[in-house]
Design a protein around this motif. Structure first.
Motif, short mmCIF file in Angstrom:
data_model
loop_
_atom_site.label_atom_id
_atom_site.label_comp_id
_atom_site.label_asym_id
_atom_site.label_seq_id
_atom_site.Cartn_x
_atom_site.Cartn_y
_atom_site.Cartn_z
N LEU A 75 -58.25 -24.93 15.77
CA LEU A 75 -57.83 -24.94 17.17
C LEU A 75 -57.36 -23.57 17.65
O LEU A 75 -57.42 -23.27 18.82
CB LEU A 75 -56.68 -25.94 17.37
N PHE A 76 -56.88 -22.75 16.72
CA PHE A 76 -56.32 -21.46 17.08
C PHE A 76 -57.18 -20.34 16.50
O PHE A 76 -57.75 -20.46 15.42
CB PHE A 76 -54.88 -21.34 16.54
N TYR A 77 -57.26 -19.23 17.20
CA TYR A 77 -58.05 -18.09 16.74
C TYR A 77 -57.48 -17.47 15.47
O TYR A 77 -58.21 -16.99 14.63
CB TYR A 77 -58.13 -17.02 17.83
N ALA A 78 -56.17 -17.46 15.34
CA ALA A 78 -55.52 -16.74 14.24
C ALA A 78 -55.59 -17.49 12.91
O ALA A 78 -55.37 -16.89 11.87
CB ALA A 78 -54.07 -16.45 14.60
N THR A 79 -55.86 -18.79 12.93
CA THR A 79 -55.90 -19.56 11.70
C THR A 79 -56.84 -20.75 11.86
O THR A 79 -57.00 -21.29 12.96
CB THR A 79 -54.50 -20.05 11.29
N THR A 80 -57.44 -21.16 10.77
CA THR A 80 -58.33 -22.32 10.82
C THR A 80 -57.68 -23.57 10.24
O THR A 80 -58.29 -24.63 10.23
CB THR A 80 -59.63 -22.04 10.05
N ILE A 81 -56.45 -23.45 9.74
CA ILE A 81 -55.79 -24.59 9.10
C ILE A 81 -55.36 -25.63 10.13
O ILE A 81 -55.06 -25.28 11.28
CB ILE A 81 -54.58 -24.16 8.25
N PRO A 82 -55.29 -26.89 9.75
CA PRO A 82 -54.75 -27.90 10.67
C PRO A 82 -53.24 -27.68 10.83
O PRO A 82 -52.57 -27.23 9.91
CB PRO A 82 -55.05 -29.22 9.99
N VAL A 83 -52.75 -27.99 12.00
CA VAL A 83 -51.33 -27.80 12.29
C VAL A 83 -50.76 -29.08 12.90
O VAL A 83 -51.50 -30.02 13.19
CB VAL A 83 -51.10 -26.61 13.26
N CYS A 84 -49.46 -29.07 13.08
CA CYS A 84 -48.80 -30.20 13.74
C CYS A 84 -47.77 -29.67 14.73
O CYS A 84 -47.29 -28.56 14.60
CB CYS A 84 -48.13 -31.12 12.71
#
Length: 105
Positions: A75-84
């Motif tokens: 979802l974010f350009y800076a990281t591909t990891i899932p977040v909450c």
């Protein structure tokens, strides 16, 4: 050692190696009496054990966690990891005493 007496960490001293629960407690500490807050963290904040698990439990039991939204990766350009997204509320008296959880994938 200095963090043990820091008033922001009323729910417990965070680990020096991970700032997730330092950020959550910092936000809660600075909320207005009826304030709301939201913090984006890595999904590991939902499952970490040990000291972080104790802090997570303390925040939930103190009724300051209004909900958690799990988001998919990339979802974010800076990281591909899932977040909450942690939703925080200083005063949840008007809410049902349950923590809402949602997955957005």
């Amino acid at each position: 050692a200095a963090l043990q007496h820091d008033p922001r960490f009323a729910f417990g001293t965070p680990q020096p190696t991970n700032a997730n629960f330092a950020w959550l407690q910092h936000i809660v500490h600075h909320l207005a009496p009826r304030g709301l807050g939201a913090v984006v963290l890595a999904n590991g904040s939902l499952t970490a054990g040990g000291r972080e698990g104790e802090l997570r439990r303390a925040l939930v039991e103190a009724d300051v966690v209004d909900g958690v939204i799990a988001l998919p990766g990339q979802l974010f350009y800076a990281t591909t990891i899932p977040v909450c997204v942690w939703l925080l509320a200083r005063d949840r008296a008007a809410h049902v005493r349950e923590v809402a959880a949602a997955r957005a994938d």
